[in-house]
Design a protein around this motif. Structure first.
Motif, PDB file in Angstrom:
ATOM      1  N   VAL A 170       0.862  -1.179   0.000  1.00  0.00           N
ATOM      2  CA  VAL A 170       0.000   0.000   0.000  1.00  0.00           C
ATOM      3  C   VAL A 170       0.899   1.229   0.000  1.00  0.00           C
ATOM      4  O   VAL A 170       1.892   1.285   0.732  1.00  0.00           O
ATOM      5  N   VAL A 222       1.011   5.389   0.468  1.00  0.00           N
ATOM      6  CA  VAL A 222       0.310   6.568   0.981  1.00  0.00           C
ATOM      7  C   VAL A 222       0.853   7.803   0.285  1.00  0.00           C
ATOM      8  O   VAL A 222       2.062   8.054   0.293  1.00  0.00           O
ATOM      9  N   ARG A 249      -2.415  12.073  -6.765  1.00  0.00           N
ATOM     10  CA  ARG A 249      -3.193  11.035  -7.429  1.00  0.00           C
ATOM     11  C   ARG A 249      -2.308  10.049  -8.188  1.00  0.00           C
ATOM     12  O   ARG A 249      -2.712   8.928  -8.472  1.00  0.00           O
ATOM     13  N   LEU A 296      -2.745  -0.862  -3.568  1.00  0.00           N
ATOM     14  CA  LEU A 296      -3.596   0.177  -2.986  1.00  0.00           C
ATOM     15  C   LEU A 296      -2.808   1.463  -2.842  1.00  0.00           C
ATOM     16  O   LEU A 296      -1.689   1.464  -2.334  1.00  0.00           O
ATOM     17  N   ARG A 297      -3.419   2.541  -3.290  1.00  0.00           N
ATOM     18  CA  ARG A 297      -2.873   3.894  -3.090  1.00  0.00           C
ATOM     19  C   ARG A 297      -3.919   4.666  -2.279  1.00  0.00           C
ATOM     20  O   ARG A 297      -5.075   4.785  -2.710  1.00  0.00           O
ATOM     21  N   CYS A 298      -3.551   5.163  -1.102  1.00  0.00           N
ATOM     22  CA  CYS A 298      -4.507   5.895  -0.271  1.00  0.00           C
ATOM     23  C   CYS A 298      -3.870   7.171   0.256  1.00  0.00           C
ATOM     24  O   CYS A 298      -2.686   7.425   0.042  1.00  0.00           O
ATOM     25  N   GLN A 299      -4.658   7.991   0.995  1.00  0.00           N
ATOM     26  CA  GLN A 299      -4.219   9.335   1.346  1.00  0.00           C
ATOM     27  C   GLN A 299      -3.586   9.471   2.727  1.00  0.00           C
ATOM     28  O   GLN A 299      -2.826  10.404   2.966  1.00  0.00           O
ATOM     29  N   HIS A 300      -3.910   8.542   3.660  1.00  0.00           N
ATOM     30  CA  HIS A 300      -3.485   8.744   5.037  1.00  0.00           C
ATOM     31  C   HIS A 300      -2.836   7.483   5.623  1.00  0.00           C
ATOM     32  O   HIS A 300      -3.305   6.368   5.394  1.00  0.00           O
ATOM     33  N   ALA A 338      -5.136   5.201   7.983  1.00  0.00           N
ATOM     34  CA  ALA A 338      -5.974   4.257   7.249  1.00  0.00           C
ATOM     35  C   ALA A 338      -5.132   3.095   6.725  1.00  0.00           C
ATOM     36  O   ALA A 338      -5.558   1.932   6.762  1.00  0.00           O
ATOM     37  N   ALA A 339      -3.926   3.403   6.240  1.00  0.00           N
ATOM     38  CA  ALA A 339      -3.054   2.356   5.709  1.00  0.00           C
ATOM     39  C   ALA A 339      -2.630   1.390   6.803  1.00  0.00           C
ATOM     40  O   ALA A 339      -2.529   0.176   6.575  1.00  0.00           O
TER      41      ALA A 339
END
Length: 307
Positions: free
Chosen positions: A201, A203, A207, A228-232, A235-236
């Motif tokens: 993942v 972070v 985008r 998975l690419r996420c912002q925080h 959450a990761a």
């Protein structure tokens, strides 16, 4: 128009309306009545022969002329305030100031809790606002006075922006304790082959584009499998605790964000450069004793192990 015939308080009003975007909020910030603020705005409009602000619903939108002068106005106000304070003995316990800080979520989580504890004890009159700032806008935000201090990774700046290294960190890898490939207790000394053999993942607030760890891997000709690419990071960390994905992140924040998940933490399996954070401020704030005091506290806290 000569400065001797100009009420300099009008520029404070101009800055407040620009910052708040609303007459009511600006009057509250300046502790003035709305009629008094409206009268000051009318004087400003006459002085500049421009509407300065146009009402759009509940918002006062600045005209193009206002946008063109606001940077110079704020620089002037900063210089005046610094001059007023330069000859005074600074007492943090008596200071009433509101500072605007440019912080990413990583720095918010690590620096704000100890900083607020310190302020409650030593400077109870100081208020803080933390906002996210794009690296490309750091110089303009500090120059305009929209931000007082910024904590970010090293970036090239002009001579008008002063900076000092605030901290040094390194990358670590998080995996859940019951990871199916790394063993029931995770792996605290992960090899590069094990790292590349897993899914990951990433972070990022962007985008697209590579993360720091991917840049380091790319230099050595390696590429990992990002599913998975996420912002925080928080959450990761939770995703990692419930899947076999690996997360690579700065060590200082990992100890905080991972506290309730108890994921295993191991060193990043590749020798990399350290992750530096720099504190930035405008040259006009150099001699402002309140700004200087807050800078000292931030730098001291950033150098404190395990915030």
């Amino acid at each position: 128009m000569h400065i001797s015939r100009t009420d300099l308080n009008l520029f404070v009003v101009l800055d407040a309306i620009y910052s708040q975007g609303n007459i009511t909020r600006a009057s509250q910030v300046l502790n003035l009545s709305q009629p008094a603020l409206s009268h000051a705005l009318a004087r400003l409009r006459t002085m500049f022969d421009d509407p300065l602000f146009v009402r759009q619903g509940a918002t006062m939108a600045p005209t193009q002329f206002t946008r063109s002068i606001i940077v110079q106005v704020r620089q002037g106000l900063q210089c005046f305030e610094a001059s007023l304070h330069s000859g005074q003995r600074f007492d943090p316990r008596q200071t009433q100031r509101h500072f605007h800080l440019g912080l990413r979520d990583v720095f918010e989580a690590t620096i704000l809790p100890p900083l607020l504890r310190l302020l409650a004890q030593d400077a109870p009159g100081i208020r803080l606002s933390s906002v996210r700032v794009d690296r490309r806008d750091i110089e303009s935000e500090l120059t305009s006075g929209s931000l007082d201090l910024v904590l970010e990774v090293p970036s090239p700046m002009s001579a008008a922006i002063h900076q000092q290294r605030a901290s040094r960190d390194r990358l670590v890898v998080l995996s859940r304790q019951a990871h199916t490939s790394l063993g029931p207790a995770g792996n605290t000394s992960m090899s590069l082959q094990q790292y590349l053999g897993q899914q990951h993942v990433l972070v990022s607030s962007r985008r697209q584009g590579m993360g720091l760890e991917d840049i380091e891997l790319h230099r050595e000709g390696w590429r990992r499998d990002i599913v998975l690419r996420c912002q925080h990071y928080f959450a990761a960390c939770r995703v990692v605790s419930e899947t076999d994905l690996l997360l690579t992140m700065p060590e200082q924040y990992a100890t905080i964000a991972n506290a309730q998940f108890s994921n295993c933490i191991s060193a990043f399996p590749l020798e990399t450069q350290t992750i530096d954070a720099h504190l930035y401020w405008h040259a006009s704030a150099e001699r402002d004793p309140a700004n200087a005091w807050l800078r000292q506290q931030l730098l001291a806290l950033m150098h404190t192990p395990q915030l």
